[in-house]
Scaffold this active site. Structure first.
Site, PDB file in Angstrom:
ATOM      1  N   TYR A  82      -8.179 -12.701   6.983  1.00 14.98           N
ATOM      2  CA  TYR A  82      -8.182 -12.487   5.526  1.00 14.98           C
ATOM      3  C   TYR A  82      -9.601 -12.664   4.976  1.00 14.98           C
ATOM      4  O   TYR A  82     -10.093 -11.832   4.209  1.00 14.98           O
ATOM      5  CB  TYR A  82      -7.217 -13.483   4.881  1.00 14.98           C
ATOM      6  CG  TYR A  82      -7.068 -13.341   3.384  1.00 14.98           C
ATOM      7  CD1 TYR A  82      -6.311 -12.319   2.828  1.00 14.98           C
ATOM      8  CD2 TYR A  82      -7.690 -14.245   2.512  1.00 14.98           C
ATOM      9  CE1 TYR A  82      -6.178 -12.187   1.448  1.00 14.98           C
ATOM     10  CE2 TYR A  82      -7.558 -14.139   1.139  1.00 14.98           C
ATOM     11  CZ  TYR A  82      -6.790 -13.107   0.612  1.00 14.98           C
ATOM     12  OH  TYR A  82      -6.660 -12.982  -0.757  1.00 14.98           O
TER      13      TYR A  82
ATOM     14  N   ILE B  70      -4.211 -18.453  -7.439  1.00 14.49           N
ATOM     15  CA  ILE B  70      -3.424 -17.857  -8.514  1.00 14.49           C
ATOM     16  C   ILE B  70      -1.941 -17.968  -8.130  1.00 14.49           C
ATOM     17  O   ILE B  70      -1.581 -17.747  -6.959  1.00 14.49           O
ATOM     18  CB  ILE B  70      -3.802 -16.371  -8.719  1.00 14.49           C
ATOM     19  CG1 ILE B  70      -5.325 -16.174  -8.795  1.00 14.49           C
ATOM     20  CG2 ILE B  70      -3.102 -15.802  -9.954  1.00 14.49           C
ATOM     21  CD1 ILE B  70      -6.037 -16.799  -9.985  1.00 14.49           C
TER      22      ILE B  70
ATOM     23  N   THR C 229      -3.688  -0.616  -7.998  1.00 17.99           N
ATOM     24  CA  THR C 229      -2.890  -0.747  -6.766  1.00 17.99           C
ATOM     25  C   THR C 229      -2.264  -2.143  -6.698  1.00 17.99           C
ATOM     26  O   THR C 229      -2.798  -3.107  -7.247  1.00 17.99           O
ATOM     27  CB  THR C 229      -3.749  -0.499  -5.502  1.00 17.99           C
ATOM     28  OG1 THR C 229      -4.741  -1.539  -5.390  1.00 17.99           O
ATOM     29  CG2 THR C 229      -4.421   0.860  -5.540  1.00 17.99           C
TER      30      THR C 229
HETATM   31  N1  LIG Z   1      -2.788 -15.219  -5.235  1.00 21.16           N
HETATM   32  C1  LIG Z   1      -4.002 -15.689  -4.986  1.00 21.16           C
HETATM   33  O1  LIG Z   1      -4.244 -16.902  -5.054  1.00 21.16           O
HETATM   34  C2  LIG Z   1      -5.157 -14.757  -4.674  1.00 21.16           C
HETATM   35  C3  LIG Z   1      -6.430 -15.306  -4.586  1.00 21.16           C
HETATM   36  C4  LIG Z   1      -7.510 -14.492  -4.316  1.00 21.16           C
HETATM   37  C5  LIG Z   1      -7.329 -13.143  -4.136  1.00 21.16           C
HETATM   38  N2  LIG Z   1      -6.084 -12.601  -4.204  1.00 21.16           N
HETATM   39  C6  LIG Z   1      -5.973 -11.158  -4.000  1.00 21.16           C
HETATM   40  O2  LIG Z   1      -5.362 -10.564  -5.136  1.00 21.16           O
HETATM   41  C7  LIG Z   1      -4.642  -9.408  -4.747  1.00 21.16           C
HETATM   42  C8  LIG Z   1      -3.213  -9.526  -5.242  1.00 21.16           C
HETATM   43  O3  LIG Z   1      -2.645 -10.689  -4.663  1.00 21.16           O
HETATM   44  P1  LIG Z   1      -1.284 -11.370  -5.171  1.00 21.16           P
HETATM   45  O4  LIG Z   1      -1.469 -12.817  -5.064  1.00 21.16           O
HETATM   46  O5  LIG Z   1      -0.841 -10.759  -6.427  1.00 21.16           O
HETATM   47  O6  LIG Z   1      -0.341 -10.924  -3.947  1.00 21.16           O
HETATM   48  P2  LIG Z   1       1.205 -10.548  -3.893  1.00 21.16           P
HETATM   49  O7  LIG Z   1       1.957 -11.223  -4.980  1.00 21.16           O
HETATM   50  O8  LIG Z   1       1.596 -10.757  -2.478  1.00 21.16           O
HETATM   51  O9  LIG Z   1       1.179  -8.973  -4.218  1.00 21.16           O
HETATM   52  C9  LIG Z   1       0.516  -8.089  -3.367  1.00 21.16           C
HETATM   53  C10 LIG Z   1       0.544  -6.714  -3.971  1.00 21.16           C
HETATM   54  O10 LIG Z   1      -0.144  -5.815  -3.084  1.00 21.16           O
HETATM   55  C11 LIG Z   1       0.701  -4.713  -2.810  1.00 21.16           C
HETATM   56  N3  LIG Z   1       0.486  -4.226  -1.440  1.00 21.16           N
HETATM   57  C12 LIG Z   1       0.495  -4.942  -0.299  1.00 21.16           C
HETATM   58  N4  LIG Z   1       0.283  -4.124   0.762  1.00 21.16           N
HETATM   59  C13 LIG Z   1       0.131  -2.880   0.262  1.00 21.16           C
HETATM   60  C14 LIG Z   1      -0.103  -1.621   0.846  1.00 21.16           C
HETATM   61  N5  LIG Z   1      -0.234  -1.460   2.172  1.00 21.16           N
HETATM   62  N6  LIG Z   1      -0.203  -0.536   0.040  1.00 21.16           N
HETATM   63  C15 LIG Z   1      -0.061  -0.663  -1.314  1.00 21.16           C
HETATM   64  N7  LIG Z   1       0.169  -1.835  -1.921  1.00 21.16           N
HETATM   65  C16 LIG Z   1       0.267  -2.935  -1.139  1.00 21.16           C
HETATM   66  C17 LIG Z   1       2.117  -5.232  -2.983  1.00 21.16           C
HETATM   67  O11 LIG Z   1       2.982  -4.150  -3.245  1.00 21.16           O
HETATM   68  P3  LIG Z   1       4.600  -4.321  -3.253  1.00 21.16           P
HETATM   69  O12 LIG Z   1       4.904  -4.962  -4.560  1.00 21.16           O
HETATM   70  O13 LIG Z   1       5.100  -2.945  -3.137  1.00 21.16           O
HETATM   71  O14 LIG Z   1       4.937  -5.180  -2.074  1.00 21.16           O
HETATM   72  C18 LIG Z   1       1.956  -6.196  -4.147  1.00 21.16           C
HETATM   73  O15 LIG Z   1       2.053  -5.507  -5.369  1.00 21.16           O
HETATM   74  C19 LIG Z   1      -4.762  -9.333  -3.232  1.00 21.16           C
HETATM   75  O16 LIG Z   1      -5.796  -8.438  -2.881  1.00 21.16           O
HETATM   76  C20 LIG Z   1      -5.118 -10.742  -2.830  1.00 21.16           C
HETATM   77  O17 LIG Z   1      -5.828 -10.789  -1.615  1.00 21.16           O
HETATM   78  C21 LIG Z   1      -4.986 -13.374  -4.457  1.00 21.16           C
END
Ligand SMILES: NC(=O)c1ccc[n+]([C@@H]2O[C@H](COP(=O)([O-])OP(=O)(O)OC[C@H]3O[C@@H](n4cnc5c(N)ncnc54)[C@H](OP(=O)(O)O)[C@@H]3O)[C@@H](O)[C@H]2O)c1
Length: 256
Positions: free
Chosen positions: A160, A193, A11
């Protein structure tokens, strides 16, 4: 398995960490059902890359916070993959506004928990029921992408942190419940990240990292998480379940 290839649902696959995970799996022999909210024509560059690495992979548009979408995601994924070996729960959102917890709105709390916790929990339920009903002797796993925020306090995005702490317990519960079906469950906790999620606060994080925040002195990349999830999906930690793997450059080491 489909046509001799392992099959995974990821996802939030089309960008950020999910892109790193899904492309790592595709590159290493998986057929991937990639889930995201955007229409297919908005993710063409991603799906072209995914299919270059893994020609039978496909994209499903769906919102994991919607009951009807969760059902359709599960149906389309199982129809296209036949047997699901791996589920990666990566989709998640940060609050639209970083508000101090004394000012946080109920709307923001509901939105963040509705996607990150409720949506992920019930999508997993939908998919786990089907995985449990399938005859499959291959190594199987469910991976939850939570965050260091599951245990590290940030008072300007409490919703969050709460969502990720709750998701961490969901991972524990699923590890316990799915063991009898031979399904391992892991939690991956990224630190900082480089993705769209952190783009708005990148300067602050770069400064903190330069000042020694992480023993491994660089920001994480989606590929760092991708390699970790690939190892878990392939069974590299096969005699473990319910475990947490931090992908945070050592940031959560407590120092004196
Ligand atoms: N970046 C960081 O530093 C970090 C650190 C710790 C944990 N995380 C976790 O890692 C995961 C990915 O984060 P990221 O940094 O890659 O975030 P991101 O770049 O904002 O991407 C978020 C992804 O989640 C999808 N998404 C959001 N809402 C959704 C929904 N209602 N149904 C289906 N898909 C949905 C988005 O889809 P669309 O492409 O269609 O918008 C996108 O592909 C998240 O769970 C986040 O909490 C991130």
């Amino acid at each position: 398995m489909k046509n001799g290839k392992r099959c995974a649902i990821v996802t939030g696959a089309a960008r950020g960490i999910g892109r790193g995970i899904s492309l790592a799996l595709a590159e290493h022999g998986y057929t991937v059902a990639a889930v995201g909210t955007r229409p297919a024509d908005a993710v063409e560059e991603y799906t072209a890359e995914l299919r270059r690495l893994s020609p039978e992979s496909f994209y499903i548009r769906g919102d994991i916070s919607s009951h009807d979408d969760r059902l359709r995601i599960a149906e389309e994924a199982f129809a296209g993959l036949e047997t699901v070996d791996v589920l990666v729960n990566n989709a998640g959102v940060a609050p639209n506004v970083r508000a101090d917890m004394l000012a946080m709105s109920e709307e923001s709390f509901d939105r963040v928990l509705g996607i990150n916790l409720r949506g992920t929990f019930f999508l997993t339920q939908e998919i786990a029921r089907r995985m449990a009903a399938q005859q499959n002797d291959a190594f199987r796993a469910v991976v939850f992408v939570t965050s260091i925020s599951a245990s590290v306090s940030s008072v300007n995005r409490g919703e969050y942190c709460i969502s990720k702490a709750g998701l961490s317990m969901a991972a524990t519960l699923y590890a316990d419940r799915l063991a009898e079906f031979g399904i391992r469950v892991y939690e991956v906790r990224p630190g900082i990240i480089a993705t769209d999620m952190t783009a708005g606060v990148r300067e602050k994080y770069d400064r903190l990292i330069a000042g020694g925040l992480c023993p491994i002195p660089r920001i994480g990349q989606p590929e760092d998480v991708g390699r970790t999830v690939l190892a878990l999906a392939d069974g590299a930690l096969g005699y473990t379940t319910g475990q947490i793997v931090g992908v945070d450059g050592g940031m959560t080491i407590q120092k004196l």
